[in-house]
Design a protein around this motif. Sequence first.
Motif, PDB file in Angstrom:
ATOM      1  N   TRP A 129      35.510  32.840  45.392  1.00  0.00           N
ATOM      2  CA  TRP A 129      35.439  31.927  43.564  1.00  0.00           C
ATOM      3  C   TRP A 129      33.883  31.521  43.172  1.00  0.00           C
ATOM      4  O   TRP A 129      33.413  31.338  44.150  1.00  0.00           O
ATOM      5  N   SER A 130      34.285  31.737  42.085  1.00  0.00           N
ATOM      6  CA  SER A 130      33.067  31.295  41.374  1.00  0.00           C
ATOM      7  C   SER A 130      32.463  29.518  41.067  1.00  0.00           C
ATOM      8  O   SER A 130      33.838  28.918  41.847  1.00  0.00           O
ATOM      9  N   ASP A 131      31.576  29.064  41.327  1.00  0.00           N
ATOM     10  CA  ASP A 131      31.425  27.070  41.677  1.00  0.00           C
ATOM     11  C   ASP A 131      31.935  26.697  40.333  1.00  0.00           C
ATOM     12  O   ASP A 131      33.055  25.599  41.244  1.00  0.00           O
ATOM     13  N   ASP A 180      39.933  35.571  42.292  1.00  0.00           N
ATOM     14  CA  ASP A 180      38.625  34.901  40.785  1.00  0.00           C
ATOM     15  C   ASP A 180      39.251  34.535  39.442  1.00  0.00           C
ATOM     16  O   ASP A 180      38.529  34.214  39.015  1.00  0.00           O
TER      17      ASP A 180
END
Length: 186
Positions: A129-131, A180
């Motif tokens: 996942w993205s931050d 994501d």
Amino acid sequence: MLDRVTDDLAANGLVDFSLRRAARAAGATHKVLLYHFDGVDDLLKQAISKLRERRTVNAMAATAGPGHPTLATRVRAMWPMLSGDDPGLWVLDQAIGLAMYDPERYGWLGREASRLYLPSLVSLCPADWSDRRKHEVAELVLAALRGFLVEWRTSGDAAGIAAGFEALIRALEREEAAGDQPSVPG
């Protein structure tokens, strides 16, 4: 000294917490405590931080291992560590109440909790996942769990909390199944 004061706080709560009570617990005088701490609020802050650290370590330990491969199973595993009968846990929930009651004096109790818990919750999210998404989901989990704890301490509505917790788990399962890609456009 701080460990003994922390243990006293865990056993006796925030009601009537004072420098003199802390000194008795530490086996010292209040003047000795004032030498080591910048007053009763500093001592309280450090003792509560120590209790939070214990809570976080126990909760994160519960999520370790192959039996918890998803975010939802990790949150499910940590919940008993957050909501259990350990007296030190209810003191932390009292602290959130103090932050709401007198935000000018005790607002740091809420901010400190978020600062401590968010990185741990972010670390439970899927690595791909993205931050930004990790942070958003961690904020959701923190807010929901904090709300459940406040509800538990104020109403004791076990059935309602269990229903809300299961809804949170289903939301996390859907969020993780989406990969994501955010489940809501934005």
